[in-house]
Design an enzyme around this catalytic site. Structure first.
Site, PDB file in Angstrom:
ATOM      1  N   ARG A   1      14.619  65.667  47.735  1.00 24.44           N
ATOM      2  CA  ARG A   1      13.542  64.866  48.309  1.00 24.44           C
ATOM      3  C   ARG A   1      12.251  65.666  48.215  1.00 24.44           C
ATOM      4  O   ARG A   1      12.206  66.828  48.609  1.00 24.44           O
ATOM      5  CB  ARG A   1      13.858  64.548  49.761  1.00 24.44           C
ATOM      6  CG  ARG A   1      12.904  63.545  50.322  1.00 24.44           C
ATOM      7  CD  ARG A   1      13.256  63.193  51.717  1.00 24.44           C
ATOM      8  NE  ARG A   1      12.425  62.087  52.156  1.00 24.44           N
ATOM      9  CZ  ARG A   1      12.188  61.815  53.412  1.00 24.44           C
ATOM     10  NH1 ARG A   1      12.727  62.541  54.361  1.00 24.44           N
ATOM     11  NH2 ARG A   1      11.420  60.808  53.732  1.00 24.44           N
TER      12      ARG A   1
ATOM     13  N   ARG B   1      24.769  60.571  30.068  1.00 18.32           N
ATOM     14  CA  ARG B   1      25.176  59.695  31.158  1.00 18.32           C
ATOM     15  C   ARG B   1      24.154  58.582  31.327  1.00 18.32           C
ATOM     16  O   ARG B   1      23.012  58.694  30.920  1.00 18.32           O
ATOM     17  CB  ARG B   1      25.304  60.488  32.462  1.00 18.32           C
ATOM     18  CG  ARG B   1      26.490  61.444  32.444  1.00 18.32           C
ATOM     19  CD  ARG B   1      26.553  62.271  33.698  1.00 18.32           C
ATOM     20  NE  ARG B   1      26.720  61.438  34.871  1.00 18.32           N
ATOM     21  CZ  ARG B   1      25.997  61.558  35.993  1.00 18.32           C
ATOM     22  NH1 ARG B   1      25.077  62.470  36.093  1.00 18.32           N
ATOM     23  NH2 ARG B   1      26.229  60.759  37.015  1.00 18.32           N
TER      24      ARG B   1
ATOM     25  N   LYS C   1      18.107  71.812  33.750  1.00 16.56           N
ATOM     26  CA  LYS C   1      19.423  71.442  33.214  1.00 16.56           C
ATOM     27  C   LYS C   1      19.778  72.279  31.990  1.00 16.56           C
ATOM     28  O   LYS C   1      19.035  72.350  31.018  1.00 16.56           O
ATOM     29  CB  LYS C   1      19.412  69.958  32.854  1.00 16.56           C
ATOM     30  CG  LYS C   1      20.753  69.423  32.439  1.00 16.56           C
ATOM     31  CD  LYS C   1      20.848  67.956  32.755  1.00 16.56           C
ATOM     32  CE  LYS C   1      22.019  67.304  32.059  1.00 16.56           C
ATOM     33  NZ  LYS C   1      22.194  65.918  32.472  1.00 16.56           N
TER      34      LYS C   1
HETATM   35  C1  BTN Z   1      24.569  64.044  30.497  1.00 22.49           C
HETATM   36  O1  BTN Z   1      23.818  63.081  30.327  1.00 22.49           O
HETATM   37  O2  BTN Z   1      24.306  64.920  31.315  1.00 22.49           O
HETATM   38  C2  BTN Z   1      25.850  64.145  29.712  1.00 22.49           C
HETATM   39  C3  BTN Z   1      25.636  64.717  28.365  1.00 22.49           C
HETATM   40  C4  BTN Z   1      26.906  64.893  27.559  1.00 22.49           C
HETATM   41  C5  BTN Z   1      26.624  65.332  26.140  1.00 22.49           C
HETATM   42  C6  BTN Z   1      27.875  65.672  25.389  1.00 22.49           C
HETATM   43  S1  BTN Z   1      27.527  66.478  23.868  1.00 22.49           S
HETATM   44  C7  BTN Z   1      29.197  66.321  23.404  1.00 22.49           C
HETATM   45  C8  BTN Z   1      29.649  64.952  23.832  1.00 22.49           C
HETATM   46  N1  BTN Z   1      29.347  63.958  22.827  1.00 22.49           N
HETATM   47  C9  BTN Z   1      28.444  63.085  23.248  1.00 22.49           C
HETATM   48  O3  BTN Z   1      27.992  62.140  22.559  1.00 22.49           O
HETATM   49  N2  BTN Z   1      28.063  63.366  24.508  1.00 22.49           N
HETATM   50  C10 BTN Z   1      28.777  64.499  25.027  1.00 22.49           C
END
Ligand code: BTN
Length: 328
Positions: A325, A124, A189
Site C-alpha cells: 500500500r 501470469r 522482480k
Molecule cells: C510471471 O508472469 O511471473 C510468470 C512468468 C513465467 C515465465 C516462464 S519462462 C519459462 C516458461 N515458459 C513460458 O512461456 N512461461 C514460463
C-alpha cells in the site's frame, strides 16, 4: 509459427564479448563492410545489445555461453531418476512445448524443456514474458499428481522456494518471495513462475511448472515493455553467470521438493516460505477484479493462501494481485 533464424556464425564470433572489427565480421560472413551493420541488427532482433567503438569494432555487452543438456545433467543429484532434458535455441514457449509433449504420452515426471529464446513467452494473468536470446533461463518441467487439483494447493509457492534456494546456491543474496510466487531482489522482480494444469480435476493431473529467471540481462536503457520494476543477477552482482550450474541447482531443488510436496502438501514448507515473505507485517492491497482489499500481510496458511489482518480479523485469500500500500 516460424522460428526466428539464429545467425550462428556471427554469434560464434561475437560470443566472447570481445571487440571484432567490421572488416573481420564481413570476411567471416562473406559480406561487404556495408552489409555488416545489417547483420549486426540481427543481434538486436534477438534482444542482444552490442556496442560499437570507432577503431575497435563491435562487441556484445557481455560474453554469451549456451545452455547444454549434457553439462546440466552431469550436475544433477543421482538420488532421483535423472530426468530427460532438452535445450531449444528458439521456441514459442517452453510451457507450450511441455503441453504438446503431454498430448503425445511420451514424457514422464521431471521432463524438462529449456530454451535460449521464447518468441511468445507466457507470463501470469495473460501477460507476455519477455525472453531475449541467450541471456536468461526459460525452463518448464512436467510433474504429475494422482490426487486431483485440490492436492495442488500451495504448489506454486513451493516452486518459488525452490527458485530462491537454487539462486542462493549460486550465491545470490537478499532474495524475497512475493505471494504467490514472484522472486524479488531489493523489491524488483528477478524470477517469475507460471503453472499450467491439465488432466482430471479429481484424479491424475499434469502440471507444467514454468520458471523464468533474469540472469545475464542488462537494462541498458532499452525499453523492454515490462510494466514492473525488474532486475537480473548481472544487475545485482555485476558479474556474468554461467547458467548451466544454476539450471542444475534449480532442477535438483525441484526433484527434491516435489515428491515431499506430493506426500505432505504445502504445510511442510509453510514456515520456510514465510522466512522469505517480502510483505509480512506490511500494509498491502489485494486487487481482486474491481475490488480492493486493504490489510496487513500476516503470512500464509498451510494451504498456501495469503493471510491478511483486517479490521474484521484474519481473512485468507487465494487469488488477486498483491501490492504494497502506497503511503499517502
Ligand atoms: C510471471 O508472469 O511471473 C510468470 C512468468 C513465467 C515465465 C516462464 S519462462 C519459462 C516458461 N515458459 C513460458 O512461456 N512461461 C514460463
Amino acid at each position: 509459427m516460424t522460428h526466428k533464424k539464429i545467425p550462428q556464425h556471427l554469434l560464434a564470433l561475437m560470443s566472447d564479448g570481445e571487440f571484432h572489427s567490421g572488416e573481420k565480421i564481413g570476411e567471416l560472413l562473406g559480406v561487404s563492410r556495408a552489409a555488416v551493420w545489417k547483420q549486426l541488427q540481427k543481434l538486436e532482433e534477438l534482444g542482444l545489445s552490442f556496442e560499437s567503438i570507432k577503431g575497435k569494432g563491435y562487441r556484445l555487452e557481455t560474453q554469451l555461453d549456451f545452455m547444454s543438456a549434457a553439462d546440466i545433467s552431469a550436475l544433477l543429484i543421482k538420488t532421483y531418476p535423472v530426468p530427460e532434458i532438452s535445450v531449444h535455441e528458439v521456441i514459442d514457449s517452453t510451457n507450450a512445448e511441455i503441453l504438446r509433449l503431454i498430448q503425445t504420452n511420451t514424457i514422464s515426471k521431471g521432463h524438462t524443456v529449456l530454451a535460449e529464446m521464447q518468441q511468445t513467452g507466457r507470463g501470469r494473468r495473460g501477460r507476455q514474458w519477455v525472453s531475449p536470446f541467450g541471456r536468461n533461463v526459460y525452463l518448464s518441467m512436467l510433474w504429475s499428481f494422482e490426487r486431483g487439483m485440490a492436492s495442488l494447493d500451495g504448489l506454486s509457492l513451493v516452486v518459488g522456494l525452490c527458485v530462491v534456494k537454487a539462486l542462493q546456491r549460486q550465491s545470490a543474496k537478499r532474495l524475497e518471495l512475493k505471494w504467490p510466487n514472484d522472486v524479488l531482489c531489493e523489491g524488483k522482480k528477478l524470477a517469475g513462475i507460471l503453472l499450467e494444469v491439465v488432466g482430471d480435476p479429481t484424479g491424475l493431473c499434469h502440471v507444467v511448472i514454468g520458471i523464468g529467471i533474469n540472469v545475464n540481462w542488462k537494462k541498458n536503457g532499452v525499453s523492454t515493455g515490462i510494466d514492473q520494476p525488474w532486475t537480473s543477477l548481472l544487475e545485482i552482482n555485476d558479474a556474468y553467470m554461467d547458467r548451466n550450474p544454476l539450471v542444475a541447482a534449480l532442477i535438483n531443488e525441484l526433484l527434491q521438493a516435489l515428491p515431499v510436496f506430493d506426500d505432505q502438501g504445502f504445510a511442510y514448507f509453510a514456515d520456510e516460505w514465510q522466512q522469505y515473505d517480502a510483505f509480512i507485517g506490511k500494509e498491502v492491497v489485494i486487487q481482486m477484479g474491481d475490488n480492493m482489499i486493504v490489510g496487513v500481510a500476516a503470512g500464509v496458511t498451510d494451504k498456501g493462501e495469503l493471510k491478511l489482518q483486517t479490521p474484521q480479523g484474519i481473512q485468507t485469500y487465494n487469488g488477486g494481485e498483491v501490492s504494497l500500500r502506497k503511503k499517502l
